[in-house]
Write an enzyme that holds these catalytic residues in place. Structure first.
Site, mmCIF file in Angstrom:
data_model
loop_
_atom_site.group_PDB
_atom_site.id
_atom_site.type_symbol
_atom_site.label_atom_id
_atom_site.label_comp_id
_atom_site.label_asym_id
_atom_site.label_seq_id
_atom_site.Cartn_x
_atom_site.Cartn_y
_atom_site.Cartn_z
ATOM 1 N N TYR A 157 -16.730 4.632 13.850
ATOM 2 C CA TYR A 157 -15.380 4.078 13.651
ATOM 3 C C TYR A 157 -15.086 2.918 14.621
ATOM 4 O O TYR A 157 -15.218 1.765 14.256
ATOM 5 C CB TYR A 157 -14.292 5.173 13.714
ATOM 6 C CG TYR A 157 -13.093 4.683 12.937
ATOM 7 C CD1 TYR A 157 -12.862 5.085 11.623
ATOM 8 C CD2 TYR A 157 -12.238 3.722 13.477
ATOM 9 C CE1 TYR A 157 -11.812 4.552 10.879
ATOM 10 C CE2 TYR A 157 -11.187 3.189 12.746
ATOM 11 C CZ TYR A 157 -10.979 3.609 11.459
ATOM 12 O OH TYR A 157 -9.951 3.080 10.721
ATOM 13 N N THR A 199 0.110 6.042 -1.778
ATOM 14 C CA THR A 199 -0.557 7.260 -1.281
ATOM 15 C C THR A 199 -0.589 7.217 0.246
ATOM 16 O O THR A 199 -0.238 6.203 0.851
ATOM 17 C CB THR A 199 -2.024 7.360 -1.805
ATOM 18 O OG1 THR A 199 -2.704 6.155 -1.460
ATOM 19 C CG2 THR A 199 -2.103 7.562 -3.302
ATOM 20 N N GLY A 222 0.851 -1.199 0.000
ATOM 21 C CA GLY A 222 0.000 0.000 0.000
ATOM 22 C C GLY A 222 0.877 1.236 0.000
ATOM 23 O O GLY A 222 0.716 2.146 0.830
#
Ligand code: NAI
Length: 401
Positions: free
Chosen positions: A239, A56, A53
């Site tokens: 979250y 970005t 990953g």
């Protein structure tokens, strides 16, 4: 072509190669500065890193920090698109092209694999590259944020961003019109929770570490870190206690399992709990962009605001790569320490209750939110001439050559 931002909700469908390059250059400058503070022959310095990953957000910052603060060779894994016809490449593509070209000029090894990190093929390809070029890696960063995962048998799991106990009704920011709206976030089904755990939990991280160990491509005493978020009570329903929080809990347990399972190998798996920041992943979470714009406002006023590169640099230099890593009672590296400081959270809670569409530009740092948003795609960066024609077709040396 002349490239302009085309924003659709929480995503920008274009990216600017010169702007993305400037963005990477700025992060490299910061990472090089941090190098001056290190004792240069520190035994803790990673030398050969795999970043899953890497194109970005937190993963890109990790790659830049590892390469430019620690001089590590890096292999990155990402899932990005190159330009085609009138379509620009994705920001992660341009970031990676820029990173590789800077690294080559600076004599740093950097190779990238573009494809689905969840797949066995990409794991095998990555391991073959590690063995051919680096022998073994001593640092593995797991920084995937993916909407879905395709299993070997073709089953597709999609992650959802929902509550898990009751429908959650909250103020939220309508990113299209910059107005406050009331968002109603539904409760997930059991299958949706399980699917989100499949995508964003720790299973794939564990698969990577197992594949690296079995492939003899990871050093004894290697370190692996996965990124997580907990956040304040204000966002718990969406979250920490939401579907994504269940996945993160699984990720946290995976860190313990990995450290136990590979104790003979000396591998240590850590969770770094990072700060909420504008990235392509966080912009998609309801309520979070509004919270972030208040967080930016308060932290900038207090002088404790950090972006991805500052967070990751601090993680490596102050928390992880020291003689005794600084962890909390649960074993986590806490980079959300400034965010969760009561001075910050008390202020946010007070502002949250007052927020309306009329006062949002005064109370929240909407400009800061949008500045980071555009920067992410290479726009609005000082010094870049956006009226100039640019070639959208940019190659990544290790992929296109
Ligand atoms: P991001 O969207 O900026 O980066 C995601 C990366 O994953 C990109 O490099 C992308 O190419 C890669 N990727 C996505 N799907 C892939 C696939 N199937 N195969 C290969 N590569 C793939 O995301 P961000 O925000 O940097 O998130 C990274 C991690 O940090 C996540 O675990 C996230 O939960 C965590 N985190 C994020 C925070 C935030 O506020 N943005 C806060 C704390 C933790």
């Amino acid at each position: 072509m002349i490239i302009e931002p085309k924003v659709r909700g929480f995503i920008c469908t274009t990216a600017h190669p010169t702007g993305c390059r400037a963005n990477v250059a700025n992060q490299i400058t910061y990472a090089k500065e941090q190098r001056k503070t290190l004792s240069l022959h520190s035994a803790n310095s990673p030398k050969k890193a795999l970043v899953i990953g890497s194109s970005t957000g937190y993963g890109l910052a990790s790659r830049i920090s590892l390469a430019y603060t620690y001089q590590a060779s890096t292999i990155g894994v990402m899932y990005e698109k190159e330009a085609a016809g009138v379509r620009t490449a994705t920001a992660g593509w341009y970031n990676t092209a820029a990173f590789e070209s800077f690294a080559a000029n600076d004599g740093l090894y950097a190779q990238t694999i573009n494809g689905d990190a969840f797949s066995r093929e990409i794991k095998d390809e990555t391991i073959a590259k590690i063995k051919r070029d680096l022998g073994k890696v001593d640092m593995v960063i797991y920084s995937l944020a993916a909407p879905r995962r395709t299993m070997a048998d073709g089953t597709v799991f999609s992650s959802v961003l929902k509550a898990t106990t009751d429908t959650f009704v909250s103020k939220s920011l309508d990113l299209r019109h910059n107005i406050i709206e009331e968002a109603s976030i539904p409760t997930a089904t059991e299958e949706e929770i399980e699917a989100t755990i499949k995508v964003m939990g720790g299973e794939d991280w564990a698969d990577w570490i197992t594949a690296l160990v079995e492939g003899n491509a990871i050093e004894e005493n290697a370190i692996t870190v996965a990124y997580s978020y907990i956040g304040p009570e204000l966002t718990y329903p969406i979250y920490k206690e939401g579907t994504i929080g269940h996945a993160k809990e699984h990720l946290h347990k995976t860190a313990d399992l990995l450290t136990k399972e590979y104790a003979n190998h000396g591998i240590r798996a850590y969770i770094s709990v990072n700060k909420a920041l504008v990235t392509q992943a966080s912009a998609a979470i309801p309520v979070v962009p509004l919270y972030i714009s208040l967080l930016y406002k308060v932290q900038k006023e207090l002088g404790t605001h950090e972006g991805c590169i500052e967070q990751i640099s601090r993680m490596f230099t102050d928390k992880l790569l020291i003689d005794k890593p600084e962890i909390d009672a649960n074993g986590y590296l806490r980079l959300d320490d400034y965010e969760l400081d009561s001075k910050v959270q008390d202020k946010i809670n007070a502002l949250w209750n007052e927020l309306t569409t009329e006062n949002i530009t005064d109370l929240a740092d909407l400009d800061g939110y949008w500045e980071d948003f555009y920067t992410m795609f290479g726009f609005d960066i000082p010094g870049v001439n956006y009226t100039e024609e640019v070639d959208a077709s940019v190659s990544i040396p290790s992929i296109n050559c």
